[in-house]
Design a protein around this motif. Structure first.
Motif, short mmCIF file in Angstrom:
data_model
loop_
_atom_site.label_atom_id
_atom_site.label_comp_id
_atom_site.label_asym_id
_atom_site.label_seq_id
_atom_site.Cartn_x
_atom_site.Cartn_y
_atom_site.Cartn_z
N MET B 382 65.43 28.52 -2.22
CA MET B 382 65.14 27.31 -1.58
C MET B 382 63.74 27.20 -0.86
N ALA B 383 62.90 26.49 -1.38
CA ALA B 383 61.60 26.29 -0.81
C ALA B 383 61.85 25.24 0.08
N LEU B 384 60.93 25.54 1.31
CA LEU B 384 60.89 24.69 2.48
C LEU B 384 59.43 24.04 2.72
N VAL B 385 59.56 22.76 2.58
CA VAL B 385 58.01 22.23 2.56
C VAL B 385 58.03 21.01 3.78
N GLY B 386 56.73 21.03 4.12
CA GLY B 386 56.63 20.13 5.21
C GLY B 386 55.21 20.15 5.75
N VAL B 387 54.50 19.53 6.59
CA VAL B 387 53.25 19.47 7.07
C VAL B 387 53.13 20.40 8.04
N THR B 388 51.89 20.79 8.29
CA THR B 388 51.56 21.99 9.27
C THR B 388 52.04 21.75 10.54
N GLY B 389 52.88 22.75 11.11
CA GLY B 389 53.25 22.59 12.59
C GLY B 389 54.78 21.75 12.66
N PRO B 519 54.10 33.55 2.02
CA PRO B 519 54.04 34.92 1.86
C PRO B 519 52.89 35.08 0.90
N LEU B 520 52.28 34.17 0.27
CA LEU B 520 51.12 34.52 -0.91
C LEU B 520 50.18 33.81 -0.38
N SER B 521 50.13 33.21 0.98
CA SER B 521 48.90 32.40 1.11
C SER B 521 47.45 33.22 0.99
N ALA B 522 47.37 34.43 1.10
CA ALA B 522 46.16 34.99 1.01
C ALA B 522 45.83 35.70 -0.33
N LEU B 545 64.79 31.75 1.31
CA LEU B 545 64.35 30.59 1.92
C LEU B 545 62.95 30.73 2.17
N ILE B 546 62.20 30.01 1.42
CA ILE B 546 60.39 30.26 1.22
C ILE B 546 59.79 29.07 1.68
N VAL B 547 58.66 29.23 2.66
CA VAL B 547 57.98 28.27 3.15
C VAL B 547 57.11 28.37 2.30
N ALA B 548 56.68 26.94 1.58
CA ALA B 548 55.76 26.81 0.53
C ALA B 548 54.50 25.74 1.05
N HIS B 549 53.45 25.95 0.76
CA HIS B 549 52.50 24.82 1.06
C HIS B 549 51.80 24.53 -0.65
N ARG B 550 52.22 25.12 -1.51
CA ARG B 550 51.57 24.87 -2.90
C ARG B 550 52.71 24.80 -3.86
N PRO B 551 52.30 24.04 -4.64
CA PRO B 551 53.31 23.87 -5.85
C PRO B 551 53.58 25.13 -6.48
#
Lengths: 612, 622
Positions: B382-389, B519-522, B545-551
């Motif tokens: 499950m990806a968890l998506v949401g704005v910063t903060g 986990p892959l941001s860098a 459960l993975i926080v994602a900022h990117r498609p």
């Protein structure tokens, strides 16, 4: 050159004779340089100590005078004058000695605190000045240990040590003088005690040196482990490190205990040994003096005064032992501190800086070579010209040398060969203040210091007003979340930004850079933790800051070097550099490169695919 | 200074010192023996003047033989040796037990800190904690082994000395004793004021250590902005405050010492005059007068040391207070009284009405997590998506119970996570944080940190697999391969390298539930793509459960949950949400603003080879 220069081999306990001598000299030298600026205060303190001891010594003399002169005078004819002199003198001496003692106690504290402050600031300034290269190998825990437990050892020496030593020596000298003035034979006997004391001290010095040295080493290890655990507590918990850590810490603490016991035990022989020598001397004085009393060579009162004086002579001995003990401990600590201070920053400010009050931002690499330490060249040979106002994106795989490029421009490192200029001036020729005003770098790890959000942003420009700070935050789109914090801009970010997410921290550090408003802005993977809307906001802000072509009144925009693996950033770049193995393999406008079908085109394609 | 450790001055000296009692119990006998030795040494020192008295009155009278003198001298010598021996003995009795207690307190302090919740550590700087673990406990040990004993001995010596003086001449003794009354009164006031400054100075020293710690951890930022001078100024300011406190402390001690030494000396001065008058009136013999002053001389030392010893005791009190302040902090995240056993977790994770707020949030603010309802089926990603903060990281930190929910329940396989032991829960759950913390250890040990036993696989295989999945095989090319020391004490790695090692660590743990915080941001695009590909196969059987900022990261997931205003506002597949949810589009879609001219030149085919080469470049370089 010795193998113990600087912090190299600082964990070694057994040193060769020459090394041992070298580090001890270094540590004594440091102590001397610390004393130099406060020598006047030091002398005053010593004078106070002398006077207070003189007042103290006069006590027994007055008692002897009282019994031998005043008593017979009162008995024989009621002459009260000697009695009054005795009594009045005693009171006077008492007032003088205790007042002087109190004064010198305060004076000592002032002295020792002045020296400590001096050293604290020296160490702090020096660690700030040392290059990143040094910090990457010398851990924070070690520096903390130098600044805390090592300084603590010095503090102990200065706090009690100086007064103990000065008062001890002076007390002994004065008592010795009074003994000699009463009776030189006793004086010689007392002096003879110095011989065994000397040998005992030599023995102690040799043994305790190694003991204290290992104590410094072990305590630093303990501190390093402690700091690492506490700063990484989340990972410790998540990976259930508690048990293993506790076992390691137990072991380190036990080592520390063992070395502590070792040094205390040495002192435990040294100090009673000195007391013993003193006590034997007293017995000898009694015996010899007693014989002379029987032969009528000495008055009973005089013998008593001599005995009391002899006893008093040896009283400060245990204080002196303590001083010597703390001296040994402090010296071992100063060995480490002076080693740290001896480290030479590899990036040095110029002796005669070329002023550059208003930088334009023209950067030129000419035949630049660079390698970390003595390692292989990371940049074999680089020629690059970035005109003022250009926005340059640097892309390439991890380890290709992008960050190195950035770090060179920020002068975190100096080039090994070739020249790197800003507006035609060699970077090494610029004063640190001019350089940092002109060039600012935002890194991926956005560190927050304890204090408020506003204070953290103000790091970019300490002179900024609150309105400017808020404006900077607004530009990068950080204003919204900051206002939502419990106290808005005055919210304490606490330890390592506990409550602020990684993305928010990056926004705060962006705001810092905006506030700093430099001629050259370097962004090293500075948007990695941002979500897309935030990144977009940052980019809009960036676009404005960089003067993106529409700078008011044709003002030259800012030069920017943007390192990013997210190619969205490239959208605002005038020019793209593709770095591979330390070389620039492609150079051109984004459109040119994409149409050129090279590495950048491939990367860009991959990135586009990842966006859906 | 953080509010966390402002002083609580309401504990009295004795209650504070009393808290040491349980620690002292096992070593009480050595301490008593040490005390007795020290006492005996003092008594011996006091006996010597008595020998003088006898000698003056007998052996040294004219006409007597030398035998008495020999005996006298021998007795003095014997007593002298005895005194030195007893001093040595005191140390022998006390040192080892005292350091043992110190070490025990230090290690239990560390254990307690490790067990305390993350919430505690967020409030306390590590420098402040360090100063409590090191200097405070050092000081306490020295007080225990020296200060406490010497205080008792000194007091007793003074009492015995004064009694002896009384026995020689009650008139003179009385004069001497009169000095004690004002000293006692003054001592009481001193205790209060000195206790306060000593607390202040120790707190300031701790804060100073925290400042040093930050200045080193934040060195890159300070250098990048050229803020070294400002940091130095603020450090210097703090150090000067400490300096002022220390000087204030010394002054207060100096005044106390003044009173303590002056008054008895004044008394002795009057005693001298009075004594001579008494002797001349025939009410006192010379020997007694001499012995009186000889005794007074012996007592003078202890009286003088009363000031420093008192000060030491007060500082020890502060040290003990500071120690127990931390030891008394209650661990808010604890094991349940009767834990439920969950030997092998399937990995079904359910948030049911979960609320969370940080403990110090003002009452008016709404909860960070305001009623989360979300179920992850076993094995689902499950990806968890949401704005910063918006609270994504906070939500994640609830799973391994770094924080506890403030309302609602979080369940693993239908069991409330608070019903499991922490170690069981954290075995089932592995995390990779956005701040990658690597420990000072080899790559191998870092990766295998929480590794589970896997049948048929040697640790070496597990390591290799994990590194391979995380695309962290660069580790083999480090100077000593996977045995290279990394972390603070070792080789410094780039952000991307660190992140991949941390990811490998999470993978090697083979948990039932994997929690990944961006986990892959860098990572660069190519590496990211390869990691993603390999992860997908590994994650098949693992609830993630993975926080994602990117498609690109979202593409790993079976479903996506959108976190908005503290609630999960939508759950679905990427394309579903993209189609139906405007907030989701806002958070995740980025292509809309791209300049057109870039698109037109875009090549459709991807140069596989080239990308491969780019990604696998010299990764271990910088």
């Amino acid at each position: 050159m010795s193998t113990t220069t600087g912090t190299a081999n600082e964990d070694r306990v057994e040193l060769s004779k020459a090394d041992s001598k070298a580090v001890r000299q270094r540590s004594v030298r440091l102590l001397r340089t610390l004393l130099r600026p406060v020598r006047r205060r030091f002398i005053i303190t010593v004078v106070l100590v002398v006077l207070s001891q003189a007042a103290k010594v006069s006590g027994p003399l007055l008692i002897a005078y009282g019994i031998d002169s005043a008593l017979p005078a009162v008995r024989s004819g009621g002459n009260l004058l000697p009695l009054l002199v005795t009594g009045g003198g005693y009171l006077l001496a008492a007032v003088a000695s205790s007042w002087l003692t109190a004064t010198y106690l305060t004076a000592t504290a002032r002295l020792s605190q002045a020296m400590l402050l001096d050293l604290r600031i020296q160490v702090f300034r020096h660690t700030q000045r040392l290059s990143l290269e040094f910090h990457e190998t010398y851990t924070s825990g070690r520096i903390i240990s130098r600044q805390t437990s090592d300084l603590e050892a010095l503090r102990e020496l200065l706090d009690s040590g100086i007064a103990d030593l000065a008062s001890g020596i002076i007390f002994m000298v004065l008592t010795a003088v009074s003994i000699f003035s009463l009776d030189w034979i006793t004086g010689l006997l007392v002096l003879a005690a110095a011989v065994p004391m000397y040998f005992l001290s030599r023995w102690y010095q040799r043994r305790s040196q190694a003991a204290y040295r290992s104590s410094r080493v072990v305590s630093a290890r303990l501190i390093v482990h402690f700091i690492e655990t506490m700063t990484g507590i989340r990972a410790v918990k998540a990976y259930r490190r508690e048990k293993d850590n506790a076992a390691t810490y137990d072991e380190l603490a036990e080592d520390y205990r063992r070395v502590t016991v070792r040094s205390i035990n040495l002192n435990g022989i040294f100090q009673p040994g000195l007391v013993l020598i003193g006590n034997v001397a007293v017995a000898v004085v009694l015996l010899v003096g007693g014989f002379r009393v029987l032969d009528h060579g000495l008055a009973v009162g005089a013998l008593l005064a001599l005995l009391l004086a002899t006893k008093r002579f040896f009283q400060p001995i245990s204080q002196m032992a303590m001083f010597y003990n703390s001296f040994q401990s402090a010296q071992a600590a100063l060995e480490k501190v002076s080693g740290l201070l001896e480290e030479v920053p590899t990036v040095l400010p110029p002796r005669t800086p070329v002023p550059l009050p208003r930088a334009q931002g023209h950067i030129r690499f000419a035949g630049v070579e660079f390698g970390y330490g003595s390692g292989p060249a990371v940049l074999p040979r680089l020629d690059l010209d970035i005109p003022a106002g250009q926005t340059v994106a640097v892309v390439g795989a991890t380890g290709a040398g992008k960050s190195t490029l950035a770090k060179l421009i920020a002068r975190f490192y100096d080039v090994t060969a070739g020249s790197l200029t800003l507006d035609g001036v060699e970077l090494r020729q610029l004063s640190i203040a001019d350089l940092r005003r002109a060039v600012v770098m935002v890194t991926q790890e956005a560190f927050l210091f304890s204090g408020t959000v506003a204070e953290n942003i103000a790091l970019g420009n300490p002179a900024a007003s609150r309105a400017e700070i808020e404006a900077a935050a607004r530009e990068v789109g950080a204003d919204g979340f900051i206002r939502a914090l419990p106290d808005g801009y005055d919210t304490d970010v606490n330890k390592r930004g506990g409550r602020v997410s990684a993305g928010q921290r990056q926004l705060i550090s962006f705001a810092r850079a905006f506030l700093a408003n430099p001629a050259v802005l370097i962004l090293d993977e500075a948007t990695s933790s941002l979500d897309i809307p935030s990144e977009r906001m940052v980019q809009d802000g960036l676009h404005q800051l960089l003067g993106g072509g529409s700078g008011p009144g044709g003002a030259p925009g800012r030069t920017a070097l943007i390192i990013a693996h997210r190619l969205s950033t490239v959208a605002i770049a005038d020019r793209v550099l593709v770095v591979h193995d330390g070389r620039i393999v492609e150079d051109g406008s984004p459109a040119e490169l994409i149409s050129g079908g090279g590495r950048f085109a491939a990367l860009h394609g991959a990135w586009r695919d990842s966006l859906v | 200074m953080a509010d966390a450790h402002t002083s609580k001055d309401n504990s009295t000296l004795f209650t504070s010192l009393g808290r040491l009692a349980p620690q002292l119990k096992p070593i009480i006998w050595p301490l008593i023996w040490g005390l007795l030795s020290a006492l005996a040494a003092s008594v011996v020192a006091l006996v010597v003047p008595q020998v003088y008295r006898v000698l003056v009155n007998t052996a040294l009278q004219p006409g007597n033989g030398t035998k008495g003198l020999w005996t006298g001298a021998a007795v003095v010598l014997g007593l002298g040796i005895l005194e030195a021996g007893l001093i040595a003995l005191r140390r022998q009795f006390v040192i080892v037990p005292a350091t043992t207690v110190e070490t025990r307190m230090r290690t239990s302090f560390y254990r307690h800190l490790q067990s305390l919740a993350v919430e505690f550590h967020d409030r306390w700087g590590s420098g402040q904690l360090l100063s409590r673990a090191m200097s405070d406990l050092n000081f306490m040990r020295r007080w225990m082994a020296f200060g406490a004993i010497m205080l008792v001995v000194t007091t007793l010596t003074v009492v015995i000395g004064v009694s002896l003086m009384f026995s020689m001449s009650w008139q003179l003794g009385l004069i001497f004793l009169a000095a004690a009354v004002p000293i006692a009164i003054f001592g009481f006031r001193f205790r209060l004021s000195y206790g306060r400054v000593s607390r202040k100075s120790q707190d300031q020293a701790g804060d100073l250590a925290t400042a040093v710690e930050e200045s080193v951890h934040g060195i890159r930022v300070l250098k990048a902005f050229g803020r070294g001078p400002e940091a130095l100024d603020s450090f210097a300011g703090q150090a000067q405050e400490l300096q002022a406190t220390e000087i204030h402390k010394a002054k207060s001690l100096a005044v106390f010492s003044l009173v303590v030494t002056l008054l008895p000396e004044l008394a002795l001065g009057s005693g001298l005059v009075d004594g001579i008058l008494l002797v001349s009136a025939g009410k006192l013999d010379v020997g007694a007068l001499v012995a009186f002053f000889a005794t007074a001389a012996v007592v003078a030392g202890p009286v003088e040391s009363m000031g420093p010893l008192m000060a030491m005791t007060l500082t020890a009190k502060t040290a003990i207070d500071r120690h127990f302040e931390v030891m008394d902090a209650v661990n808010t995240v604890t094991d349940p009284a009767s834990p439920v056993a969950l030997d092998s977790a399937r990995g079904e994770l359910e948030f049911r009405g979960v609320h969370f707020r940080y403990p110090d949030t003002p009452a008016a603010t709404r909860d960070v997590l305001d009623g989360i309802n979300l179920t992850l089926r076993a094995g689902e990603t499950m990806a968890l998506v949401g704005v910063t903060g918006c609270g994504k990281s906070t939500l994640l930190s609830l799973v391994p119970r770094l924080f506890d929910v403030t309302a609602g329940t979080l369940m693993l396989d239908g069991v409330d996570v608070r019903q499991l032991t922490l170690s069981a829960l954290r075995t089932h759950v592995a995390v990779a944080f956005e701040d990658t913390t690597l420990f000072s250890n080899s790559v191998r040990d870092n990766v295998l940190l929480g590794a589970a036993e896997q049948p048929g696989l040697s640790p070496e295989d597990v390591l290799e697999q994990a590194l391979e999945v995380a695309q962290a095989s660069f580790a083999y090319t480090l100077p000593q391969g996977v045995d290279t020391l990394i972390g603070e004490e070792g080789l410094s790695l780039s952000g991307g390298q660190r992140q991949r090692i941390a990811l490998a660590r999470a993978i090697a743990a083979r948990p039932a539930v994997l929690v990944l915080d961006d986990p892959l941001s860098a990572l660069d695009v190519n590496t990211e793509e390869r990691v993603t590909e390999r992860l997908r196969s590994v994650l098949e059987s693992t609830t993630t459960l993975i926080v994602a900022h990117r498609p690109s990261t979202v593409s790993l997931a079976d479903r996506v949950a959108l976190l908005q205003d503290g609630r999960i506002t939508a759950v679905g597949t990427h394309s579903e949400l993209l189609a139906a949810n405007s907030h989701y589009r806002y958070v995740l879609a980025s292509l809309t603003e791209e300049p057109r001219d870039l698109d037109s030149h875009l090549e459709t085919g991807l140069g596989e080879e080239l990308a491969e080469e780019l990604g696998a470049g010299k990764e271990a370089g910088a």
